[in-house]
Design a protein around this motif. Structure first.
Motif, PDB file in Angstrom:
ATOM      1  N   UNK A  48       0.839  -1.201   0.000  1.00 45.81           N
ATOM      2  CA  UNK A  48       0.000   0.000   0.000  1.00 45.81           C
ATOM      3  C   UNK A  48       0.868   1.243   0.000  1.00 45.81           C
ATOM      4  N   UNK A  49       0.662   2.111  -0.991  1.00 50.19           N
ATOM      5  CA  UNK A  49       1.474   3.328  -1.104  1.00 50.19           C
ATOM      6  C   UNK A  49       1.307   4.238   0.096  1.00 50.19           C
ATOM      7  N   UNK A  50       0.189   4.114   0.797  1.00 52.73           N
ATOM      8  CA  UNK A  50      -0.079   5.010   1.925  1.00 52.73           C
ATOM      9  C   UNK A  50       0.543   4.541   3.230  1.00 52.73           C
ATOM     10  N   UNK A  51       1.134   3.344   3.247  1.00 57.10           N
ATOM     11  CA  UNK A  51       1.705   2.807   4.481  1.00 57.10           C
ATOM     12  C   UNK A  51       2.839   3.685   4.984  1.00 57.10           C
ATOM     13  N   UNK A  52       2.819   3.973   6.277  1.00 57.17           N
ATOM     14  CA  UNK A  52       3.870   4.760   6.915  1.00 57.17           C
ATOM     15  C   UNK A  52       4.405   3.986   8.118  1.00 57.17           C
ATOM     16  N   UNK A  53       5.717   4.032   8.297  1.00 55.72           N
ATOM     17  CA  UNK A  53       6.347   3.314   9.396  1.00 55.72           C
ATOM     18  C   UNK A  53       7.200   4.272  10.222  1.00 55.72           C
ATOM     19  N   UNK A  54       7.597   3.813  11.412  1.00 51.26           N
ATOM     20  CA  UNK A  54       8.428   4.617  12.302  1.00 51.26           C
ATOM     21  C   UNK A  54       9.851   4.067  12.330  1.00 51.26           C
ATOM     22  N   UNK A  55      10.758   4.836  12.918  1.00 51.63           N
ATOM     23  CA  UNK A  55      12.123   4.358  13.086  1.00 51.63           C
ATOM     24  C   UNK A  55      12.153   3.129  13.995  1.00 51.63           C
ATOM     25  N   UNK A  56      11.295   3.118  15.004  1.00 55.38           N
ATOM     26  CA  UNK A  56      11.276   1.958  15.902  1.00 55.38           C
ATOM     27  C   UNK A  56      10.885   0.695  15.139  1.00 55.38           C
ATOM     28  N   UNK A  57       9.906   0.809  14.268  1.00 59.76           N
ATOM     29  CA  UNK A  57       9.513  -0.348  13.463  1.00 59.76           C
ATOM     30  C   UNK A  57      10.635  -0.768  12.520  1.00 59.76           C
ATOM     31  N   UNK A  58      11.313   0.206  11.927  1.00 58.38           N
ATOM     32  CA  UNK A  58      12.434  -0.095  11.038  1.00 58.38           C
ATOM     33  C   UNK A  58      13.534  -0.828  11.796  1.00 58.38           C
ATOM     34  N   UNK A  59      13.831  -0.371  13.015  1.00 57.68           N
ATOM     35  CA  UNK A  59      14.865  -1.015  13.825  1.00 57.68           C
ATOM     36  C   UNK A  59      14.467  -2.449  14.167  1.00 57.68           C
ATOM     37  N   UNK A  60      13.191  -2.665  14.481  1.00 57.05           N
ATOM     38  CA  UNK A  60      12.709  -4.016  14.798  1.00 57.05           C
ATOM     39  C   UNK A  60      12.906  -4.952  13.617  1.00 57.05           C
ATOM     40  N   UNK A  61      12.553  -4.484  12.417  1.00 59.30           N
ATOM     41  CA  UNK A  61      12.699  -5.316  11.228  1.00 59.30           C
ATOM     42  C   UNK A  61      14.171  -5.565  10.914  1.00 59.30           C
ATOM     43  N   UNK A  62      15.015  -4.567  11.081  1.00 62.13           N
ATOM     44  CA  UNK A  62      16.450  -4.757  10.858  1.00 62.13           C
ATOM     45  C   UNK A  62      17.002  -5.850  11.787  1.00 62.13           C
ATOM     46  N   UNK A  63      16.602  -5.811  13.055  1.00 67.00           N
ATOM     47  CA  UNK A  63      17.110  -6.807  14.006  1.00 67.00           C
ATOM     48  C   UNK A  63      16.562  -8.197  13.672  1.00 67.00           C
ATOM     49  N   UNK A  64      15.316  -8.265  13.238  1.00 65.59           N
ATOM     50  CA  UNK A  64      14.765  -9.548  12.796  1.00 65.59           C
ATOM     51  C   UNK A  64      15.568 -10.092  11.621  1.00 65.59           C
ATOM     52  N   UNK A  65      15.854  -9.219  10.660  1.00 64.03           N
ATOM     53  CA  UNK A  65      16.578  -9.629   9.462  1.00 64.03           C
ATOM     54  C   UNK A  65      17.972 -10.170   9.814  1.00 64.03           C
ATOM     55  N   UNK A  66      18.660  -9.475  10.714  1.00 67.21           N
ATOM     56  CA  UNK A  66      19.981  -9.929  11.136  1.00 67.21           C
ATOM     57  C   UNK A  66      19.915 -11.315  11.775  1.00 67.21           C
ATOM     58  N   UNK A  67      18.870 -11.539  12.545  1.00 69.62           N
ATOM     59  CA  UNK A  67      18.720 -12.816  13.254  1.00 69.62           C
ATOM     60  C   UNK A  67      18.313 -13.947  12.308  1.00 69.62           C
ATOM     61  N   UNK A  68      17.499 -13.641  11.320  1.00 67.91           N
ATOM     62  CA  UNK A  68      16.917 -14.676  10.472  1.00 67.91           C
ATOM     63  C   UNK A  68      17.760 -15.047   9.254  1.00 67.91           C
TER      64      UNK A  68
END
Length: 345
Positions: A48-68
């Motif tokens: 969805x083009x309207x989706x907006x995220x926060x830095x906290x959400x970005x950090x959570x996904x980055x840490x998930x990616x590193x782990x997975x």
């Protein structure tokens, strides 16, 4: 230096970067739901083009990616997925640049529109452009997310500048504050330049010769127009956006279900008369804000999705495609088909 303390939880950034991470991890058979776990972002939100995220959400996904991920090159691989056509109006504006210097200035000034994990600025030192990078999610070079954010950001920047300036564009030198990682050889292969670690600061050093050539931009009117759009996008990220900024955020998060001014004033705990008076003090109106939201969403849908004019008209609350095209001509003095063609050239 950007201070994120007051906006770490504000959902105001697009989700472009998360899409590329999910796609690369899918190649490792990692479900997208696992990548987004704990972030309060749904997999369908990424389309969805309207989706907006926060830095906290970005950090959570980055840490998930590193782990997975099984690949130490994940951040760079995901960053290489980002192209000008992945970045909506930001990418279109870069394509309209009249010179490499203008493209680079634009990248630095408007980088917040992309929801960067890394900020920074640049200075000219003789024949060298020194681009100082500042990771925003964490300030600790020993944190794996610090390295991940920089690898991701540098790979994206390299791709965008190669698209905007020249396919052979490359840094002169890269200096990084964190310790040399085991996969350091991949840096030389990707960036094709010397890379040193354990430095006082993070820097990309670029030869100024890249900025002396001319590009083939769009017309001056188009160039001016897309930069005006980016100025408005950038304005949303300031902490002093007033009541109009709150309404803008409310509307852009709820496409197809735009409330009337009475509903908005009720949500904001004030009368519609008070709301009109406060908007007037900010030199705007509810009607103008709604028109701007529709315009921004239309540009995003046209540049980032295969939606037809009929589908966009329905999503934006127009009775039919003809009324949408009429509104689009009023906004841009052009046709939706022309904008879409330029977005994917």
């Amino acid at each position: 230096m950007v201070t994120l303390q007051h906006e770490f939880d504000r959902r105001i950034y697009p989700a472009y970067k998360l899409t590329s991470l999910v796609e690369v991890l899918a190649e490792e058979d990692v479900p997208g739901t696992d990548v987004l776990a704990g972030s309060d972002i749904l997999l369908e939100d990424l389309s969805a083009a309207s989706t907006r995220i926060s830095y906290r959400q970005l950090a959570t996904v980055f840490r998930n990616a590193l782990r997975l991920s099984r690949s130490p090159l994940l951040a760079m691989r995901a960053g290489r997925r980002m192209r000008l056509t992945s970045c909506g109006i930001f990418g279109y504006a870069l394509m309209c640049s009249a010179s490499p210097q203008e493209a680079f200035d634009f990248t630095v000034k408007y980088q917040r529109i992309l929801g960067p994990a890394v900020g920074g600025g640049y200075r000219r030192d003789g024949d060298t452009i020194v681009w100082t990078l500042e990771p925003l999610i964490t300030r600790d070079p020993a944190d794996d997310v610090y390295r991940f954010a920089l690898e991701f950001h540098m790979a994206i920047a390299l791709n965008l500048l190669r698209d905007a300036i020249h396919p052979d564009f490359k840094p002169q030198e890269i200096r990084l504050a964190y310790a040399r990682p085991p996969h350091a050889h991949a840096y030389t292969s990707l960036f094709d330049c010397p890379v040193t670690f354990g430095q006082p600061r993070d820097e990309l050093r670029l030869s100024a010769r890249w900025f002396d050539q001319r590009l083939m931009p769009a017309t001056p009117a188009t160039n001016s127009q897309v930069r005006e759009i980016c100025e408005r996008e950038l304005a949303k990220f300031s902490g002093n956006s007033g009541i109009s900024g709150k309404i803008y955020a409310m509307l852009i998060e709820n496409p197809r279900q735009f409330p009337d001014i009475d509903t908005v004033s009720s949500v904001l705990n004030m009368s519609s008369r008070t709301l009109r008076r406060r908007l007037d003090a900010e030199s705007t109106s509810y009607r103008q804000i709604l028109s701007e939201v529709r315009k921004q969403l239309a540009l995003k849908y046209l540049s980032e999705t295969p939606m037809t004019n009929e589908e966009i008209a329905d999503r934006l609350g127009y009775s039919d495609a003809a009324n949408f095209r009429k509104a689009f001509r009023q906004w841009t003095h052009g046709q939706p088909s022309e904008f879409r063609e330029n977005s994917f050239r």
